[in-house]
Design a protein around this motif. Sequence first.
Motif, PDB file in Angstrom:
ATOM      1  N   MET A   1      26.532  47.147  50.383  1.00  0.00           N
ATOM      2  CA  MET A   1      27.254  46.879  49.130  1.00  0.00           C
ATOM      3  C   MET A   1      28.568  46.160  49.441  1.00  0.00           C
ATOM      4  SD  MET A   1      28.725  49.624  46.328  1.00  0.00           S
ATOM      5  CE  MET A   1      27.102  50.237  45.920  1.00  0.00           C
ATOM      6  N   PRO A   2      28.857  45.043  48.773  1.00  0.00           N
ATOM      7  CA  PRO A   2      30.139  44.356  49.002  1.00  0.00           C
ATOM      8  C   PRO A   2      31.318  45.276  48.722  1.00  0.00           C
ATOM      9  CG  PRO A   2      28.645  43.018  47.678  1.00  0.00           C
ATOM     10  CD  PRO A   2      28.028  44.370  47.759  1.00  0.00           C
ATOM     11  N   LYS A   3      32.395  45.122  49.484  1.00  0.00           N
ATOM     12  CA  LYS A   3      33.578  45.969  49.329  1.00  0.00           C
ATOM     13  C   LYS A   3      34.767  45.149  48.881  1.00  0.00           C
ATOM     14  CE  LYS A   3      36.171  49.650  51.578  1.00  0.00           C
ATOM     15  NZ  LYS A   3      36.300  50.513  52.780  1.00  0.00           N
ATOM     16  N   LEU A   4      35.577  45.719  47.975  1.00  0.00           N
ATOM     17  CA  LEU A   4      36.776  45.056  47.467  1.00  0.00           C
ATOM     18  C   LEU A   4      37.954  45.990  47.662  1.00  0.00           C
ATOM     19  CD1 LEU A   4      37.438  42.402  45.663  1.00  0.00           C
ATOM     20  CD2 LEU A   4      37.778  44.079  43.858  1.00  0.00           C
ATOM     21  N   THR A   5      39.036  45.482  48.253  1.00  0.00           N
ATOM     22  CA  THR A   5      40.220  46.293  48.500  1.00  0.00           C
ATOM     23  C   THR A   5      41.357  45.830  47.588  1.00  0.00           C
ATOM     24  OG1 THR A   5      40.794  44.805  50.338  1.00  0.00           O
ATOM     25  CG2 THR A   5      39.636  46.841  50.872  1.00  0.00           C
TER      26      THR A   5
ATOM     27  N   ALA B   1      35.171  46.236  38.904  1.00  0.00           N
ATOM     28  CA  ALA B   1      34.440  45.860  40.108  1.00  0.00           C
ATOM     29  C   ALA B   1      33.256  46.796  40.330  1.00  0.00           C
ATOM     30  CB  ALA B   1      35.374  45.884  41.315  1.00  0.00           C
ATOM     31  N   ARG B   2      33.489  48.104  40.177  1.00  0.00           N
ATOM     32  CA  ARG B   2      32.418  49.078  40.388  1.00  0.00           C
ATOM     33  C   ARG B   2      31.301  48.921  39.365  1.00  0.00           C
ATOM     34  NH1 ARG B   2      35.704  54.696  41.924  1.00  0.00           N
ATOM     35  NH2 ARG B   2      36.270  54.066  44.061  1.00  0.00           N
ATOM     36  N   MET B   3      31.649  48.559  38.155  1.00  0.00           N
ATOM     37  CA  MET B   3      30.627  48.348  37.130  1.00  0.00           C
ATOM     38  C   MET B   3      29.724  47.170  37.474  1.00  0.00           C
ATOM     39  SD  MET B   3      32.839  49.114  33.649  1.00  0.00           S
ATOM     40  CE  MET B   3      31.432  49.004  32.523  1.00  0.00           C
ATOM     41  N   ARG B   4      30.172  46.333  38.384  1.00  0.00           N
ATOM     42  CA  ARG B   4      29.360  45.192  38.830  1.00  0.00           C
ATOM     43  C   ARG B   4      28.730  45.455  40.201  1.00  0.00           C
ATOM     44  NH1 ARG B   4      33.862  42.339  36.175  1.00  0.00           N
ATOM     45  NH2 ARG B   4      32.996  41.023  34.518  1.00  0.00           N
ATOM     46  N   GLY B   5      28.787  46.704  40.657  1.00  0.00           N
ATOM     47  CA  GLY B   5      28.110  47.052  41.895  1.00  0.00           C
ATOM     48  C   GLY B   5      28.911  46.877  43.152  1.00  0.00           C
TER      49      GLY B   5
ATOM     50  N   ASP C   1      42.217  42.345  49.326  1.00  0.00           N
ATOM     51  CA  ASP C   1      41.618  41.314  48.469  1.00  0.00           C
ATOM     52  C   ASP C   1      42.473  40.964  47.255  1.00  0.00           C
ATOM     53  OD1 ASP C   1      39.150  40.944  49.945  1.00  0.00           O
ATOM     54  OD2 ASP C   1      38.616  42.965  49.277  1.00  0.00           O
ATOM     55  N   ILE C   2      43.159  41.952  46.679  1.00  0.00           N
ATOM     56  CA  ILE C   2      44.023  41.760  45.508  1.00  0.00           C
ATOM     57  C   ILE C   2      45.231  42.678  45.669  1.00  0.00           C
ATOM     58  CG2 ILE C   2      44.186  41.790  42.972  1.00  0.00           C
ATOM     59  CD1 ILE C   2      41.200  41.896  42.782  1.00  0.00           C
TER      60      ILE C   2
ATOM     61  N   GLN D   1      36.942  37.268  45.206  1.00  0.00           N
ATOM     62  CA  GLN D   1      35.617  37.089  45.802  1.00  0.00           C
ATOM     63  C   GLN D   1      35.299  35.633  46.120  1.00  0.00           C
ATOM     64  OE1 GLN D   1      32.516  39.689  43.755  1.00  0.00           O
ATOM     65  NE2 GLN D   1      34.241  39.864  42.345  1.00  0.00           N
ATOM     66  N   GLY D   2      36.203  34.721  45.738  1.00  0.00           N
ATOM     67  CA  GLY D   2      35.986  33.311  46.009  1.00  0.00           C
ATOM     68  C   GLY D   2      34.900  32.685  45.155  1.00  0.00           C
ATOM     69  N   VAL D   3      34.746  33.204  43.911  1.00  0.00           N
ATOM     70  CA  VAL D   3      33.741  32.657  42.998  1.00  0.00           C
ATOM     71  C   VAL D   3      34.428  32.232  41.706  1.00  0.00           C
ATOM     72  CG1 VAL D   3      31.945  34.118  43.978  1.00  0.00           C
ATOM     73  CG2 VAL D   3      33.178  34.893  41.943  1.00  0.00           C
ATOM     74  N   ALA D   4      33.688  31.519  40.860  1.00  0.00           N
ATOM     75  CA  ALA D   4      34.214  31.113  39.562  1.00  0.00           C
ATOM     76  C   ALA D   4      34.160  32.290  38.589  1.00  0.00           C
ATOM     77  CB  ALA D   4      33.400  29.948  39.002  1.00  0.00           C
TER      78      ALA D   4
END
Length: 250
Positions: A1-5, A30-34, A53-54, A226-229
């Motif tokens: 699972m991708p991790k976000l800090t 973020a968690r609601m999106r997995g 990350d943020i 996340q480096g996405v649009a």
Amino acid sequence: MPKLTIGLVLPDVLGTYGDDGNALVLRQRARMRGLDAEIHSIRLGDPVPESLDIYTLGGGEDTAQILASKHLISDGGLRRAAEAGRPIFAICAGLQVLGESFRAGGRVVDGVGLLDATTVTLDKRAIGEVASEPTGAGITAELSEPLTGFENHMGATLLGESAQPLGRLTRGIGNTDEHGASEIAGDPRQEFAEGVVQGSVIATYMHGPALARNPQLADLLLARAQGVALADLEPLDIPAVTQLRAERLG
């Protein structure tokens, strides 16, 4: 699972107005999106990791601002994170601390210098609902929905050449009144300006917490991390948030 800090920066001194909630909103969306999202609290005296990350900063009183600015300048971690392009979201006193200088305790205090902005003093405290239309400046180019929050400040924030406003006011005082703007009369960027955008930093006077009241803005920060649009994020349908925005913008 991708991790976000998610870095919650100095909640012990910049946590007066409930702005810690911005980190909670980011984690939940973020968690609601997995995503495996976690909040890292960075307290006064702790080193600021430069690879999260943020980052989020909140509001506080004069003494708290002075302490926060001194720590962030001497530590340098948040500056290195900004130089690496990591998104930073700052509220009210956090906005002022990240500028070039601000007034606190009856004197001018050096800021961290991530924003080309200086804060002087309003003629009268700005307090009440504030709303604006996003300017689309810099990293906020994908924002399209109105911005809403609650302002409560005495700071008149004046933008330098490298900074742009986050929004154009439709309600409230925002960055400055005529008294504050008189120091740099004739600059159209100061008129009806709310917030500051520069590099990877988005700053605003909106409490609320701001990201609970502005889900598109929250998602923009998550997308940048996340480096996405923004359009690439899975939409979230949360009726309570939709109702809240309708009430505040109505």
